[in-house]
Design a protein around this motif. Structure first.
Motif, short mmCIF file in Angstrom:
data_model
loop_
_atom_site.label_atom_id
_atom_site.label_comp_id
_atom_site.label_asym_id
_atom_site.label_seq_id
_atom_site.Cartn_x
_atom_site.Cartn_y
_atom_site.Cartn_z
N ALA A 20 15.53 -78.87 -13.42
CA ALA A 20 15.32 -77.46 -13.76
C ALA A 20 13.84 -77.17 -14.00
O ALA A 20 13.33 -76.10 -13.61
CB ALA A 20 16.12 -77.09 -15.00
N TRP A 56 21.90 -74.96 -19.79
CA TRP A 56 21.09 -74.69 -18.60
C TRP A 56 19.69 -74.21 -18.99
O TRP A 56 18.68 -74.68 -18.46
CB TRP A 56 21.81 -73.66 -17.74
CG TRP A 56 21.15 -73.26 -16.47
CD1 TRP A 56 21.14 -73.96 -15.30
CD2 TRP A 56 20.40 -72.05 -16.22
NE1 TRP A 56 20.44 -73.26 -14.32
CE2 TRP A 56 19.98 -72.08 -14.87
CE3 TRP A 56 20.09 -70.95 -17.00
CZ2 TRP A 56 19.24 -71.05 -14.29
CZ3 TRP A 56 19.35 -69.91 -16.43
CH2 TRP A 56 18.94 -69.97 -15.09
N LEU A 111 18.50 -74.43 -9.29
CA LEU A 111 18.84 -73.79 -10.57
C LEU A 111 20.26 -73.24 -10.56
O LEU A 111 21.01 -73.40 -11.53
CB LEU A 111 17.84 -72.67 -10.88
CG LEU A 111 16.42 -73.12 -11.23
CD1 LEU A 111 15.48 -71.93 -11.31
CD2 LEU A 111 16.41 -73.90 -12.54
N SER A 123 17.60 -76.96 -20.49
CA SER A 123 17.07 -77.85 -19.45
C SER A 123 15.77 -77.30 -18.88
O SER A 123 14.82 -78.06 -18.62
CB SER A 123 18.10 -78.02 -18.33
OG SER A 123 19.26 -78.68 -18.78
N ILE A 124 15.71 -75.99 -18.68
CA ILE A 124 14.48 -75.37 -18.18
C ILE A 124 13.38 -75.46 -19.24
O ILE A 124 12.24 -75.83 -18.95
CB ILE A 124 14.72 -73.90 -17.80
CG1 ILE A 124 15.74 -73.80 -16.65
CG2 ILE A 124 13.41 -73.22 -17.41
CD1 ILE A 124 16.15 -72.37 -16.32
N LEU A 158 22.77 -76.25 -10.44
CA LEU A 158 22.82 -76.95 -11.72
C LEU A 158 23.70 -76.22 -12.71
O LEU A 158 24.49 -76.84 -13.44
CB LEU A 158 21.40 -77.10 -12.28
CG LEU A 158 21.29 -77.78 -13.64
CD1 LEU A 158 21.77 -79.23 -13.57
CD2 LEU A 158 19.85 -77.73 -14.16
N TYR A 159 23.60 -74.90 -12.75
CA TYR A 159 24.45 -74.10 -13.64
C TYR A 159 25.93 -74.31 -13.30
O TYR A 159 26.76 -74.50 -14.20
CB TYR A 159 24.09 -72.62 -13.53
CG TYR A 159 24.94 -71.74 -14.42
CD1 TYR A 159 24.53 -71.43 -15.71
CD2 TYR A 159 26.17 -71.24 -13.98
CE1 TYR A 159 25.32 -70.64 -16.55
CE2 TYR A 159 26.96 -70.46 -14.80
CZ TYR A 159 26.53 -70.15 -16.08
OH TYR A 159 27.32 -69.39 -16.90
#
Length: 322
Positions: free
Chosen positions: A202, A33, A302, A36-37, A305-306
């Protein structure tokens, strides 16, 4: 279950192997995660800088590398913490084996983080010049920022390499997961593309949170990127969920979601919060520039997505291999 016996030793060979449970848990979910950010903000920033003048996004030049730097260090920290022998990590750099995806990925991620750090220092030096000249009391930091301020043009020279390197850094986790050949759900070619969509999702969501001073057109592009990313990522999840390649193990793995229970709830909460709701919220803000609503969409994306990554990581590990 007894398979056979060995007459010479009277030993009994069985297939009763204990299921180890979930080995890759929340740490790996957080790892993916955060990555991705870290790479996603680079992709999105590259598009925005191509489309708009810097004045339309006054804080992008320093905010993007700061967000990426923080996210990448979270990613690297939990990669290190998850290792059973973290002190041996140094051997990847001292004695690299270039046939290993982990080795190649570690080198690329480290180089990527180094370049992002350089961009961050230059960006901060340019943005807060007066503070570092007069307000900063730490001599080494003041000297570093003074030097970085004189190298402002280096930012534009390095940035194309950062964008290029962000592609393999984003995708290599999917290659590592695909090497777990006993986990059929991770073998899908779609996993590489899912990593790219997750990064765009993200990255746009993270930049939305710092876009309050941006022009309306720049925020509109952010909303567009978020809408497209969540739409195609959601479509791919649904394709795997309902119309997967139908191998027996993949079907047995997806049964942990299909049959109800905690993973079913987490999966659909993730889909609703992180994909469906942000899509409609982001598309609505493209018509009327509502900063609060767009930020809410970014936060939901966000969080969702996690949750989606968490389910897709854990359910394959629940299937007994014996």
């Amino acid at each position: 279950m007894v398979e056979h016996t060995i007459d010479a030793t009277h030993a009994v060979v069985t297939l009763d192997v204990a299921l180890p449970g979930i080995i890759w848990g929340w740490m790996i979910t957080l790892n993916m995660w955060a990555k991705s950010i870290g790479t996603g903000v680079v992709f999105v920033a590259a598009y925005l800088l191509y489309r708009h003048k810097k004045d339309a996004m006054p804080n992008l030049r320093w905010a993007m590398p700061v967000i990426s730097f923080i996210a990448l260090n979270v990613f690297l920290l939990f990669t290190l913490v998850d290792l059973h022998q973290p002190y041996r990590m140094v051997n990847i750099f001292l004695h690299p084996h270039w046939t290993s995806a982990i080795t190649v990925g570690a080198w690329m991620a480290s180089l990527f983080t180094l370049l992002i750090t350089i961009l961050m220092v230059i960006g901060l030096a340019d943005q807060f010049t007066e503070y570092f000249k007069r307000g900063c009391k730490v001599a080494p930091v003041k000297s570093l920022m003074s030097f970085a301020g004189k190298k402002s043009g280096t930012y534009e020279k390095i940035f194309p390499f950062v964008v290029f390197l962000a592609i393999p850094v984003t995708a290599y986790t999917a290659i590592i997961m695909a090497e777990s050949s006993a986990r059929e759900l991770w073998q899908a070619p779609t996993e590489v593309m899912q990593m790219i969509w997750a990064a765009l999702m993200a990255g746009s969501a993270a930049l939305i949170l710092v876009s309050g001073s941006w022009s309306q057109e720049a925020r509109k592009d952010l909303a567009l990127i978020l809408s497209i990313a969540v739409f195609f990522s959601f479509a791919m999840y649904m394709g795997e969920y309902f119309f997967s390649f139908k191998s027996s193990e993949a079907e047995a793995t997806l049964a942990y979601v299909h049959a109800g229970g905690e993973y079913n709830v987490e999966f659909w909460f993730g889909m609703t919060l992180g994909f469906i709701a942000p899509f409609f919220l982001a598309t609505s803000t493209m018509k009327n520039d509502n900063v609060t609503l767009l930020r809410f969409a970014g936060i939901l994306a966000l969080v969702g997505l996690y949750m989606a990554k968490d389910v897709w990581l854990k359910i394959p590990q629940m299937l007994p291999l014996s």
